[in-house]
Design a protein around this motif. Structure first.
Motif, short mmCIF file in Angstrom:
data_model
loop_
_atom_site.label_atom_id
_atom_site.label_comp_id
_atom_site.label_asym_id
_atom_site.label_seq_id
_atom_site.Cartn_x
_atom_site.Cartn_y
_atom_site.Cartn_z
N TYR A 474 0.91 -1.41 -0.05
CA TYR A 474 -0.07 -0.08 -0.09
C TYR A 474 1.08 1.31 0.06
O TYR A 474 2.02 1.28 0.57
CB TYR A 474 -0.93 0.01 1.23
CG TYR A 474 -2.00 -0.95 1.31
CD1 TYR A 474 -3.30 -0.74 0.87
CD2 TYR A 474 -1.59 -2.36 1.74
CE1 TYR A 474 -4.17 -1.73 0.98
CE2 TYR A 474 -2.75 -3.41 1.80
CZ TYR A 474 -3.91 -2.94 1.40
OH TYR A 474 -4.81 -4.01 1.39
N ASN A 476 0.44 4.97 0.96
CA ASN A 476 -0.56 6.03 1.47
C ASN A 476 -1.97 5.54 1.65
O ASN A 476 -3.19 6.04 1.34
CB ASN A 476 -0.66 7.43 0.92
CG ASN A 476 0.80 8.05 1.02
OD1 ASN A 476 1.45 8.05 1.89
ND2 ASN A 476 0.87 9.05 0.23
N ASP A 477 -2.14 4.16 1.84
CA ASP A 477 -3.36 3.41 2.18
C ASP A 477 -4.02 3.22 1.03
O ASP A 477 -5.15 2.37 1.03
CB ASP A 477 -4.53 4.22 3.30
CG ASP A 477 -3.65 4.46 4.52
OD1 ASP A 477 -3.03 3.46 5.04
OD2 ASP A 477 -4.03 5.46 5.29
N ASN A 478 -3.47 3.17 -0.27
CA ASN A 478 -3.81 2.78 -1.38
C ASN A 478 -3.12 1.73 -2.00
O ASN A 478 -2.11 1.66 -1.90
CB ASN A 478 -4.05 3.91 -2.62
CG ASN A 478 -4.83 5.06 -1.94
OD1 ASN A 478 -5.74 5.01 -1.74
ND2 ASN A 478 -3.99 6.31 -2.20
N GLU A 503 3.86 6.89 2.85
CA GLU A 503 4.02 5.95 3.66
C GLU A 503 3.76 4.52 2.88
O GLU A 503 3.01 4.36 2.12
CB GLU A 503 2.60 5.85 4.75
CG GLU A 503 3.14 7.07 5.69
CD GLU A 503 2.20 6.97 6.70
OE1 GLU A 503 1.23 6.37 6.86
OE2 GLU A 503 2.48 7.52 8.05
N THR A 505 3.38 0.73 3.09
CA THR A 505 2.78 -0.22 4.18
C THR A 505 2.76 -1.68 3.43
O THR A 505 2.13 -2.00 2.22
CB THR A 505 1.34 -0.02 4.52
OG1 THR A 505 1.41 1.27 5.27
CG2 THR A 505 0.87 -1.06 5.59
N THR A 519 4.85 -0.42 8.45
CA THR A 519 4.92 0.63 7.70
C THR A 519 6.33 1.48 7.45
O THR A 519 6.85 1.49 8.71
CB THR A 519 3.71 1.49 8.07
OG1 THR A 519 2.46 1.26 7.80
CG2 THR A 519 3.87 2.99 7.22
#
Length: 578
Positions: A474, A476-478, A503, A505, A519
């Motif tokens: 991921y 940035n959470d995407n 970020e 992850t 992360t």
């Protein structure tokens, strides 16, 4: 005939549902369950009503064949053919053939009884017979075969018999294929008849005994059958060594799916066994239950949702329980009770009360995956057992416990709750796993940075799993992408990002579906700006001057300057005089 028609139609529908569902194909790739060749009701108006038939020897067979006009002469290439009869008997048998060496076929017949005679079809000392495409009902014994080795029974529907639907006794090498047997006290019984085959039958709804009983009949093969809804055990196997049960569906039987005692060297592989033990007074009901059975191989079965245990081994020795999937059983997935030297390896046990449970001596519990049970691996009073290289995780109360035993060796197992430091303490205070690992782990790396436009940039995540599935990346959470994971450290290519802060992850997944993540920060910097350079032009010296020329030039140059100065001075004086 109405009842028989409904039974046949119902079984055809059930069989079709199982074949088309695709479920068993996913569990056993390449294997396809088939329905029996023909589950039709064989009644037809063109069948001829006939009195009961009794053939006492070869001479009698020839005489009756001649008088009845039966096809054939009793040889292998041209057997006698008895066909297309409806016999509604009021005596002991519908058809009885004894003491013959002639080859014969009985086909497309209906045998029933107006007051439940002893036998629908009785064959004694009639080795070379073949019974197929018939229906037998309302007897004490539907088909009774005695001292007739090698007899073949194909596509026969048997129902509503007081004792046994198909009974084979003292008749080695018989085959029962593509039959539909139901609503008898015992549907099929094989007794003192080694090397028989029971293949591709539908065996269901026995009233007071097992669906299939095999006693004193070693080397029996039971394959590709559907055995369900029987009043006791689906399969009952006793005093029968070297049998093979493979690719069967055994389910919803009152007590056990498969029960066996004093039968050694049995192979049970690639079966689906589920939902057994539904009768409320039977608390000890298991998918597979053995007592005093040695050298068994239980391999590659799917066993689930049984009232007690998936596999229960009592007082049995030297078994191999390997590569089974056992789940959703009310007590244990696999329970080896007071047995010796069982090898329990490469099984997957989940959503049971106890995944694997042992009260044994000298068991080897190795390379199993045990998760989402109340307890993972439990040992009670066991001794000199080895428990190593198992993946034990996410069990609700305890991943492992060992109570009341001695000299058990817990070694190099993987635990979901291991801290990562030191030993792993089993429930009993003085039992430790000396070399544990964590089932699933990933750690962050230090923040990374690079200049925009450069290449070869990576972020490294230390990670491990004994039984990995995949990982996801991921930004940035995407979700950026996901890949199959081999359980080792993960390196992420981060080239091509725009200038900015990110970020990164990584989520890692265990085969059980459990996951964890880590992360790390990534900084992509703008490229640095540098002042432009001004090019200079030089005239290269292609030929170095001769020795001493530099001094001459300096001298001459100095003299020329002096001459010019003198001339200028003289010219000024002349002008002043004028």
């Amino acid at each position: 005939m109405k009842r028989a028609s409904l039974v046949s139609l119902g079984m055809l529908i059930i069989s079709t549902l199982y074949v088309t569902s695709g479920f068993q194909l996913a569990i056993f790739p390449g294997f396809e369950y088939t329905t029996p060749y023909n589950l039709k009701d064989v009644f037809a108006e063109s069948y001829i009503g006939h009195d009961p038939i009794n053939i006492r020897n070869d001479t009698d067979f020839k005489s009756q064949a001649d008088s009845e006009g039966w096809e054939g002469n009793g040889t292998l290439s041209f057997p006698y053919v008895i066909e297309s009869y409806t016999i509604i008997s009021g005596v002991e048998y519908s058809i009885q053939i004894t003491d013959v060496s002639s080859y014969f076929v009985i086909r497309n017949c209906i045998f029933t009884n107006s007051f439940r005679g002893s036998y629908g079809v009785r064959l004694e000392n009639a080795t070379y017979g073949h019974l197929f495409d018939c229906e037998v009902s309302k007897q004490v014994y539907g088909v009774y075969v005695y001292e007739s080795p090698g007899l073949a029974i194909d596509n026969v529907t048997v129902w509503d018999c007081n004792d046994t639907g198909l009974y084979i006794t003292y008749s080695a090498g018989c085959s029962i294929t593509a039959c539909n047997v139901t609503d008898s006290d015992i549907n099929i019984a094989i007794d003192n008849s080694p090397s028989c085959e029971v293949i591709n039958n539908v065996i269901y709804g026995s009233l007071n005994g097992p669906g299939l009983g095999v006693t004193y009949s070693g080397l029996t093969i039971v394959s590709q059958n559907q055995i369900y809804d029987n009043s006791e055990n689906g399969v009952w196997l006793t005093n029968s060594d070297n049998c093979i049960l493979t690719n069967n569906m055994i389910y919803n039987n009152t007590i056990h799916g498969l029960y066996s005692e004093t039968s050694d060297f049995v192979e049970v592989n690639a079966n689906e066994i589920w939902g057994n033990g539904w009768y409320p007074t039977e608390s000890l009901s298991n998918g597979i239950h053995t007592e005093s059975c040695d050298y068994w191989t239980i391999l590659g079965n799917q066993i689930w949702n049984n009232t007690e245990s998936g596999v229960f081994l009592m007082s049995s020795e030297y078994g191999n329980i390997v590569s089974n999937v056992v789940f959703d059983n009310n007590f244990t997935g696999i329970f080896s009770d007071h047995s010796l030297s069982q090898f329990i390896s490469d099984n997957i046990a989940y959503r049971n009360e106890i995944g694997i449970y042992s009260t044994d001596m000298n068991a080897r519990i190795i390379d199993n995956i045990v998760f989402d049970n109340v307890f993972g691996i439990g040992m009670l009073g066991s001794s000199t057992c080895w428990v190593h290289s198992n993946d034990i995780g996410w069990n609700f109360d305890d991943n492992a416990y060992d109570v009341g035993g001695f000299d058990n060796n817990w070694y190099m197992n993987w635990y979901s709750d291991f801290s990562g430091q030191g030993n792993y303490t089993i429930t009993q205070p003085d039992v430790f796993d000396m070399y544990p690992s964590k089932s699933l782990e990933i750690n962050s790396s230090t923040p990374q940075e690079y200049n925009y436009g450069t290449s070869g940039n990576r972020i490294f995540f230390p990670a491990q799993a004994l039984n990995p599935k995949e990982y996801e990346v991921y930004v940035n959470d995407n979700l950026l992408y996901h890949k199959t994971w081999d359980g080792t450290d993960i390196e992420i290519d981060v080239d091509g990002f725009d200038v900015g802060n990110y970020e990164i992850t990584v989520a890692v997944y265990h085969v059980s579906g459990h996951s964890t993540n880590a992360t790390s920060a990534l900084y992509v910097l703008a490229p640095t700006t540098t002042a432009p350079t001004i090019p200079t032009t030089t005239s290269p010296i292609t030929q170095p001057p001769p020795d001493g020329i530099n001094l001459i030039i300096v001298v001459i140059g100095g003299g020329a300057i002096a001459v010019v100065i003198i001339i200028v001075v003289l010219m000024r004086r002349r002008l002043s005089q004028d």
